[in-house]
Design a protein around this motif. Structure first.
Motif, PDB file in Angstrom:
ATOM      1  N   THR A 190       0.829  -1.204   0.000  1.00 41.55           N
ATOM      2  CA  THR A 190       0.000   0.000   0.000  1.00 41.55           C
ATOM      3  C   THR A 190       0.863   1.253   0.000  1.00 41.55           C
ATOM      4  OG1 THR A 190      -1.689  -1.199   1.246  1.00 41.55           O
ATOM      5  CG2 THR A 190      -1.905   1.174   1.175  1.00 41.55           C
ATOM      6  N   GLN A 191       1.967   1.222   0.722  1.00 50.65           N
ATOM      7  CA  GLN A 191       2.883   2.364   0.753  1.00 50.65           C
ATOM      8  C   GLN A 191       3.481   2.616  -0.628  1.00 50.65           C
ATOM      9  OE1 GLN A 191       2.137   4.108   3.324  1.00 50.65           O
ATOM     10  NE2 GLN A 191       4.070   4.183   4.464  1.00 50.65           N
ATOM     11  N   ARG A 192       3.851   1.524  -1.333  1.00 53.11           N
ATOM     12  CA  ARG A 192       4.409   1.675  -2.697  1.00 53.11           C
ATOM     13  C   ARG A 192       3.359   2.259  -3.640  1.00 53.11           C
ATOM     14  NH1 ARG A 192       6.616  -3.408  -1.367  1.00 53.11           N
ATOM     15  NH2 ARG A 192       5.005  -4.495  -2.608  1.00 53.11           N
ATOM     16  N   GLU A 193       2.128   1.748  -3.518  1.00 47.54           N
ATOM     17  CA  GLU A 193       1.056   2.270  -4.375  1.00 47.54           C
ATOM     18  C   GLU A 193       0.798   3.740  -4.080  1.00 47.54           C
ATOM     19  OE1 GLU A 193      -2.229  -0.250  -3.559  1.00 47.54           O
ATOM     20  OE2 GLU A 193      -1.493  -1.919  -4.810  1.00 47.54           O
ATOM     21  N   ASN A 194       0.872   4.110  -2.826  1.00 46.93           N
ATOM     22  CA  ASN A 194       0.653   5.507  -2.441  1.00 46.93           C
ATOM     23  C   ASN A 194       1.734   6.417  -3.023  1.00 46.93           C
ATOM     24  OD1 ASN A 194      -1.598   4.778  -1.077  1.00 46.93           O
ATOM     25  ND2 ASN A 194      -0.741   4.978   0.980  1.00 46.93           N
ATOM     26  N   GLN A 195       2.975   5.934  -3.047  1.00 44.25           N
ATOM     27  CA  GLN A 195       4.056   6.733  -3.611  1.00 44.25           C
ATOM     28  C   GLN A 195       3.855   6.946  -5.110  1.00 44.25           C
ATOM     29  OE1 GLN A 195       6.459   8.329  -1.806  1.00 44.25           O
ATOM     30  NE2 GLN A 195       6.684   9.348  -3.787  1.00 44.25           N
ATOM     31  N   ILE A 196       3.405   5.870  -5.788  1.00 43.01           N
ATOM     32  CA  ILE A 196       3.115   5.991  -7.224  1.00 43.01           C
ATOM     33  C   ILE A 196       2.008   7.017  -7.451  1.00 43.01           C
ATOM     34  CG2 ILE A 196       2.172   4.751  -9.223  1.00 43.01           C
ATOM     35  CD1 ILE A 196       3.582   2.243  -8.142  1.00 43.01           C
ATOM     36  N   LEU A 197       0.959   6.954  -6.636  1.00 42.50           N
ATOM     37  CA  LEU A 197      -0.139   7.905  -6.775  1.00 42.50           C
ATOM     38  C   LEU A 197       0.314   9.328  -6.488  1.00 42.50           C
ATOM     39  CD1 LEU A 197      -3.001   5.863  -5.049  1.00 42.50           C
ATOM     40  CD2 LEU A 197      -2.857   6.460  -7.466  1.00 42.50           C
ATOM     41  N   VAL A 211      -7.286  10.707  -8.625  1.00 41.44           N
ATOM     42  CA  VAL A 211      -6.047  10.267  -7.972  1.00 41.44           C
ATOM     43  C   VAL A 211      -6.057  10.660  -6.493  1.00 41.44           C
ATOM     44  CG1 VAL A 211      -3.538  10.557  -7.908  1.00 41.44           C
ATOM     45  CG2 VAL A 211      -4.695  10.290 -10.099  1.00 41.44           C
ATOM     46  N   LYS A 212      -6.533  11.877  -6.208  1.00 39.95           N
ATOM     47  CA  LYS A 212      -6.613  12.308  -4.798  1.00 39.95           C
ATOM     48  C   LYS A 212      -7.528  11.385  -3.994  1.00 39.95           C
ATOM     49  CE  LYS A 212      -5.625  17.267  -5.137  1.00 39.95           C
ATOM     50  NZ  LYS A 212      -6.198  18.635  -4.998  1.00 39.95           N
ATOM     51  N   SER A 213      -8.672  11.035  -4.584  1.00 42.02           N
ATOM     52  CA  SER A 213      -9.604  10.149  -3.897  1.00 42.02           C
ATOM     53  C   SER A 213      -8.978   8.784  -3.630  1.00 42.02           C
ATOM     54  CB  SER A 213     -10.880   9.998  -4.734  1.00 42.02           C
ATOM     55  OG  SER A 213     -11.755   9.073  -4.150  1.00 42.02           O
ATOM     56  N   GLN A 214      -8.318   8.238  -4.646  1.00 45.74           N
ATOM     57  CA  GLN A 214      -7.688   6.933  -4.476  1.00 45.74           C
ATOM     58  C   GLN A 214      -6.560   6.990  -3.452  1.00 45.74           C
ATOM     59  OE1 GLN A 214      -8.747   4.023  -5.895  1.00 45.74           O
ATOM     60  NE2 GLN A 214      -7.303   3.127  -4.444  1.00 45.74           N
ATOM     61  N   LEU A 215      -5.814   8.100  -3.479  1.00 42.54           N
ATOM     62  CA  LEU A 215      -4.708   8.263  -2.533  1.00 42.54           C
ATOM     63  C   LEU A 215      -5.243   8.359  -1.098  1.00 42.54           C
ATOM     64  CD1 LEU A 215      -1.704   8.663  -1.990  1.00 42.54           C
ATOM     65  CD2 LEU A 215      -2.024  11.123  -2.398  1.00 42.54           C
ATOM     66  N   GLU A 268      -4.310   5.827   1.832  1.00 44.20           N
ATOM     67  CA  GLU A 268      -3.663   6.285   3.062  1.00 44.20           C
ATOM     68  C   GLU A 268      -4.438   5.830   4.302  1.00 44.20           C
ATOM     69  OE1 GLU A 268      -3.422  10.469   2.352  1.00 44.20           O
ATOM     70  OE2 GLU A 268      -1.346  10.352   1.604  1.00 44.20           O
ATOM     71  N   GLN A 269      -5.763   5.841   4.194  1.00 37.67           N
ATOM     72  CA  GLN A 269      -6.581   5.332   5.316  1.00 37.67           C
ATOM     73  C   GLN A 269      -6.344   3.838   5.526  1.00 37.67           C
ATOM     74  OE1 GLN A 269     -10.662   6.360   4.567  1.00 37.67           O
ATOM     75  NE2 GLN A 269     -10.240   8.560   4.455  1.00 37.67           N
ATOM     76  N   ALA A 270      -6.261   3.099   4.407  1.00 35.18           N
ATOM     77  CA  ALA A 270      -5.989   1.665   4.510  1.00 35.18           C
ATOM     78  C   ALA A 270      -4.619   1.421   5.127  1.00 35.18           C
ATOM     79  CB  ALA A 270      -6.072   1.019   3.126  1.00 35.18           C
ATOM     80  N   ALA A 271      -3.646   2.236   4.721  1.00 33.83           N
ATOM     81  CA  ALA A 271      -2.291   2.100   5.257  1.00 33.83           C
ATOM     82  C   ALA A 271      -2.275   2.404   6.759  1.00 33.83           C
ATOM     83  CB  ALA A 271      -1.337   3.030   4.525  1.00 33.83           C
ATOM     84  N   GLN A 272      -3.059   3.408   7.155  1.00 36.23           N
ATOM     85  CA  GLN A 272      -3.122   3.756   8.577  1.00 36.23           C
ATOM     86  C   GLN A 272      -3.751   2.627   9.392  1.00 36.23           C
ATOM     87  OE1 GLN A 272      -1.778   6.656   9.943  1.00 36.23           O
ATOM     88  NE2 GLN A 272      -2.106   5.451  11.815  1.00 36.23           N
TER      89      GLN A 272
END
Length: 410
Positions: A49-56, A119-123, A127-131
């Motif tokens: 999830t962190q990697r996906e967040n960085q891509i986003l 992209v903001k919505s997905q990010l 981020e909530q999932a990562a938290q």
């Protein structure tokens, strides 16, 4: 004054048990979560999830730059598409191209904005999932499964200890209700009615005072009218209302006293306030006959009564000094006839009355059983505190109403 204390205690105990059960459920839920939690899977998912967040985030930077560039080009095209001051420019090819560019740039900027929001919505979701994953991992690492199991065992033991106490209290509450419930409700009804009557008396006295102070017939008529409105049809006279209520008050006070005394006798038995009984032995050897004569019946009543009493109470029997000669037995034989009670025969020239009362002088849990009213001993504690339980001897039975005892004499 009187209430089912067992019922109150039962409510408290059941609430306590419910709280303990809630703690056990919560701890078991936490323990089940811990045992099902896979730390490795959650760490991998968190890293992914962190990697996906960085891509986003990188995509978002590019989109924001594209939006900025498109916005700049749109502003330039909108400036060139304006009519300006020269009519020649209005129809020039340069302006026509600029007009077409404005439409194109607006559409392009709108697409960039839509993509930016997407992209903001997905990010935000990622981020909530990562938290959540991070919180779960931290909770797992902090969780002490051993201490949780110890706490569950502790609360299980506490609940097991509470259950028999709750059951015992429930039985005691049901017994109290069966024995005293109806009497208590009758007493409470009488008390409530007495309170209402006392309130009526106070209000009728107020109307009567107003009537005494009235100076005209019109004022008096108004007071009578208000009195009838307050107390009901046909009750316009404050003094008649007072007469009626005073009569009702006396009746209710008598009823309240009767119910109160009965409740006192019942509740002190139920609450085990009576532990020791001192029996006036000689008094129970005589039965009152018609015309006030006393008939000597010997130990007939005591032989059926004492075995019942010793089942619940610690019993002493005190006799006057002449009892052995009357019965033609010795004191030792007298004692063997009541093996579970303490038998005492007073020495010559002493009567049993004072000794019977003296045994109950300093113990609130000691009561006297006698048919005597002890009018000459009103200063003694048992008499003052109404700890004398009166026995009634019939031709074929012995009765102690305050102990709810009625036994046949064989």
């Amino acid at each position: 004054m009187y209430n089912n204390q067992h019922a109150d205690r039962l409510v408290t105990l059941e609430r306590q048990a419910q709280q303990v059960e809630a703690k056990i459920r919560r701890l078991r839920t936490d323990l089940n979560w811990f045992e099902r939690f896979d730390l490795e899977i959650n760490r991998n998912e968190f890293a992914k999830t962190q990697r996906e967040n960085q891509i986003l985030r990188d995509q978002l930077v590019k989109i924001e730059n594209s939006c900025q560039s498109a916005s700049t080009e749109l502003s330039k095209a909108e400036a060139e598409a304006k009519l300006g001051w020269s009519p020649v420019y209005w129809f020039s090819s340069k302006r026509n191209v600029a007009v077409r560019q404005v439409a194109t740039m607006r559409e392009r900027l709108s697409l960039f904005k839509d993509r930016e929001e997407e992209v903001k919505s997905q990010l935000s979701k990622n981020e909530q999932a990562a938290q959540r994953l991070s919180d779960g991992i931290q909770d797992y690492l902090r969780f002490d499964s051993l201490q949780t199991k110890i706490a569950i065992a502790k609360y299980d033991n506490e609940l097991q200890e509470l259950q028999p106490i709750i059951e015992e209290t429930r039985v005691a509450s049901a017994h109290w209700e069966a024995v005293a419930g109806a009497v208590f409700r009758n007493w409470k009804t009488v008390c409530d009615e007495l309170g209402s009557v006392n309130q009526d008396i106070a209000e009728a006295e107020y109307f009567d005072e107003q009537l005494s102070s009235a100076s005209t017939s019109h004022e008096r008529a108004g007071i009578h009218h208000n009195c009838e409105l307050h107390f009901g049809p046909g009750q316009s006279s404050p003094r008649q209302v007072l007469k009626d209520r005073y009569y009702r008050q006396r009746k209710l006070e008598q009823e309240e006293k009767k119910h109160s005394l009965r409740l006192r006798d019942i509740t002190r038995l139920l609450n085990k306030k009576i532990r020791n009984l001192v029996v006036d032995g000689n008094n129970l050897c005589y039965r009152n006959e018609d015309g006030g004569k006393r008939h000597f019946i010997g130990l007939m009543a005591l032989k059926v009564l004492v075995p019942r009493l010793v089942e619940t109470f610690d019993v002493s029997i005190v006799f006057d000094p002449g009892i052995c000669s009357q019965l033609k037995i010795t004191e030792d034989i007298l004692q063997t006839m009541f093996p579970e009670a303490r038998v005492q025969v007073m020495p010559p020239n002493l009567t049993a009355d004072h000794t019977v009362l003296a045994e109950a002088e300093f113990s609130a849990e000691t009561y006297v059983i006698s048919g005597d009213r002890f009018k000459d001993y009103r200063e003694m504690a048992a008499v003052r505190e109404k700890r004398v339980l009166h026995v009634v001897l019939h031709r074929d039975s012995v009765q102690i109403p305050q102990l709810q005892i009625l036994l046949p004499i064989i």
